[in-house]
Design a protein around this motif. Structure first.
Motif, mmCIF file in Angstrom:
data_model
loop_
_atom_site.group_PDB
_atom_site.id
_atom_site.type_symbol
_atom_site.label_atom_id
_atom_site.label_comp_id
_atom_site.label_asym_id
_atom_site.label_seq_id
_atom_site.Cartn_x
_atom_site.Cartn_y
_atom_site.Cartn_z
ATOM 1 N N VAL A 89 46.651 42.455 40.099
ATOM 2 C CA VAL A 89 45.607 41.463 40.343
ATOM 3 C C VAL A 89 46.149 40.051 40.122
ATOM 4 C CG1 VAL A 89 43.369 40.591 39.552
ATOM 5 C CG2 VAL A 89 43.739 43.052 39.798
ATOM 6 N N THR A 93 46.244 37.352 43.042
ATOM 7 C CA THR A 93 45.469 36.128 42.813
ATOM 8 C C THR A 93 46.327 34.891 43.045
ATOM 9 O OG1 THR A 93 44.039 37.232 41.196
ATOM 10 C CG2 THR A 93 44.136 34.835 41.100
ATOM 11 N N PHE A 125 43.075 36.306 34.397
ATOM 12 C CA PHE A 125 42.375 37.494 34.862
ATOM 13 C C PHE A 125 43.246 38.735 34.714
ATOM 14 C CE2 PHE A 125 38.167 37.420 36.177
ATOM 15 C CZ PHE A 125 37.882 38.452 37.047
ATOM 16 N N ILE A 129 42.092 41.964 32.463
ATOM 17 C CA ILE A 129 41.971 43.329 32.987
ATOM 18 C C ILE A 129 42.808 44.298 32.157
ATOM 19 C CG2 ILE A 129 42.612 44.813 34.927
ATOM 20 C CD1 ILE A 129 41.752 42.541 36.777
ATOM 21 N N LEU A 134 37.489 44.989 32.226
ATOM 22 C CA LEU A 134 36.566 44.236 33.086
ATOM 23 C C LEU A 134 35.896 45.111 34.145
ATOM 24 C CD1 LEU A 134 38.445 40.840 33.712
ATOM 25 C CD2 LEU A 134 36.844 41.458 31.886
ATOM 26 N N THR A 136 36.943 48.051 35.424
ATOM 27 C CA THR A 136 37.769 48.861 36.331
ATOM 28 C C THR A 136 37.436 50.347 36.219
ATOM 29 O OG1 THR A 136 39.531 48.911 34.659
ATOM 30 C CG2 THR A 136 39.697 47.241 36.392
ATOM 31 N N TYR A 378 38.698 42.221 42.668
ATOM 32 C CA TYR A 378 39.046 41.466 41.464
ATOM 33 C C TYR A 378 39.768 40.153 41.740
ATOM 34 C CZ TYR A 378 37.371 44.913 38.179
ATOM 35 O OH TYR A 378 36.554 45.739 37.443
ATOM 36 N N THR A 379 40.215 39.914 42.933
ATOM 37 C CA THR A 379 40.748 38.576 43.251
ATOM 38 C C THR A 379 39.657 37.673 43.812
ATOM 39 O OG1 THR A 379 41.458 39.339 45.456
ATOM 40 C CG2 THR A 379 43.097 39.383 43.690
ATOM 41 N N ILE A 381 36.495 37.556 42.633
ATOM 42 C CA ILE A 381 35.665 37.075 41.527
ATOM 43 C C ILE A 381 36.181 35.750 40.960
ATOM 44 C CG2 ILE A 381 34.845 37.593 39.201
ATOM 45 C CD1 ILE A 381 34.835 40.561 40.037
#
Length: 405
Positions: A89, A93, A125, A129, A134, A136, A378-379, A381
């Motif tokens: 992630v 990101t 982030f 994680i 978070l 997952t 998740y990228t 958010i």
């Protein structure tokens, strides 16, 4: 309704543009990291495996490499269990993608801030994680139910939280994938090696054309066959894609790269070139597919990125984050070009820079679709969070920030 001529034009231009605008740059960065892996004897990978607390930072550094080659390198490391899902992630990101070349050349100050914020978001982030999950686990369970009833085996990873090796013998070629022609040095073996060498020649030509394309401000390039820049662009693109399809469909089974999307040790320098070519060929196939889906959708459904980019107020960063969900770099290059021409605000650029996963998502999709989908979630958010914060609190969030001229 799309006409036959429009269908053919989209096919030809997508096949051409995908190789020059994306694949040539991917090949360069994948080769660079593969060569470093070779020269270091695999020590960098072992270092990451032994220092898990540094993995999200390393992932961000890979993602920040202009183009997607660095991020592409990280995906097989996750599949074989060498790095964590938080690192994936973090990498995606921070991934700048091929749109970075547009921003770096036409708005370098904006690039510094946008990619700096993307890197910071990726690190925070990624660690969050790895330490706290978070959610997952919940997504894991939800996708496990989907895979049982709908996808049936297309989701390889048992749990993105565990980041364990989930595909057996990830560093070995499957015997059924390798043609017997390899062992006896037959005709196809020699032809495939020759095509591999020709592919690199076209990649160099495509890289030259791609750099010139960006230097000129990413203009529309006509289809041409002569002795000029459009011809170099056209020939390198069409032939490069054609040979990429051969290497991916046939060549990898002939010259010893039976499986793609892997990180392994290399025997010699030529082996690193061959690996980079095979990985890039795989990405090329996915990129062309994404280009075609995108371009045909634009025509059939009358979609317009310019309209999306025209979103005002708080909807501008939301639109940038939403566009970043689209795999590949084609739409993102257009979005970056719109920013360079003062048509979208800085908040939208930042949200798009964080949300986009570039071409790095393709090898992960090919091997582990579940991880790819969850990573995209998740990228998006942090893209929304940072983009909205930029809109409200960044004093230069209006259009034109950092654009040259």
């Amino acid at each position: 309704m799309i006409t036959a001529q429009e269908f053919i034009d989209i096919l030809i231009f997508s096949v051409r543009d995908g190789f020059v605008q994306v694949s040539a740059f991917v090949a360069l960065t994948v080769l660079l990291f593969s060569y470093i892996q070779y020269r270091s004897g695999g020590r960098l990978v072992r270092f990451l495996e032994e220092h898990k607390h540094l993995q999200p930072i390393a992932g961000v550094l890979l993602g920040l490499t202009p183009g997607c080659g660095g991020a592409i390198i990280a995906m097989p490391l996750y599949v074989r269990g060498s790095i964590s899902f938080g690192t994936v992630v973090a990498t995606l990101t921070a991934t700048a993608g091929d749109s970075a070349f547009v921003i770096l050349t036409q708005a370098p100050v904006a690039a510094f801030y946008a990619y700096g914020l993307a890197a910071l978001a990726g690190i925070l982030f990624g660690y969050a994680i790895d330490f706290w999950g978070l959610g997952t686990g919940r997504l894991d369970r939800a996708f496990q139910q989907i895979s049982a009833s709908v996808m049936n085996g297309s989701l390889a990873t048992a749990s993105v939280s565990n980041s364990k090796q989930n595909i057996p013998n990830i560093n070995k070629n499957c015997e059924h994938d390798i043609s017997p022609d390899v062992s006896n040095g037959g005709f196809l073996y020699k032809v495939s090696h020759g095509i591999h060498i020709a592919w690199w020649a076209l990649t160099i030509a495509g890289l030259i054309a791609g750099i010139e394309y960006l230097r000129r401000g990413a203009p529309e390039v006509p289809l041409a066959f002569g002795l000029d820049f459009p011809t170099l662009f056209t020939v390198a693109g069409l032939l490069g894609t054609s040979l990429s399809f051969y290497l991916y469909v046939v060549g990898r089974r002939i010259i010893g790269e039976g499986s793609s999307g892997q990180m392994r040790d290399f025997a010699n320098t030529y082996d690193t070139f061959k690996h980079a070519a095979m990985e890039t060929s795989m990405v090329t196939v996915w990129v062309i597919a994404a280009y075609l889906i995108y371009e045909y959708s634009i025509v059939i459904f009358s979609l317009d990125i310019g309209t999306l980019a025209a979103a005002v107020g708080i909807w501008a960063p939301v639109a940038g984050a939403a566009l970043g969900i689209v795999p590949g770099c084609g739409p993102q290059i257009i979005f970056a070009t719109l920013y360079a021409s003062n048509q979208i605000p800085f908040s939208a650029l930042v949200a798009n820079a964080i949300s986009q996963d570039g071409d790095a998502l393709f090898p992960l999709m090919a091997i582990d679709m579940k991880a790819a989908i969850i990573a995209t979630i998740y990228t998006t958010i942090p893209a929304l969070i940072v983009g909205i914060l930029i809109y409200y609190f960044w004093p230069y969030a209006s259009m034109g920030f950092g654009v040259l001229g």
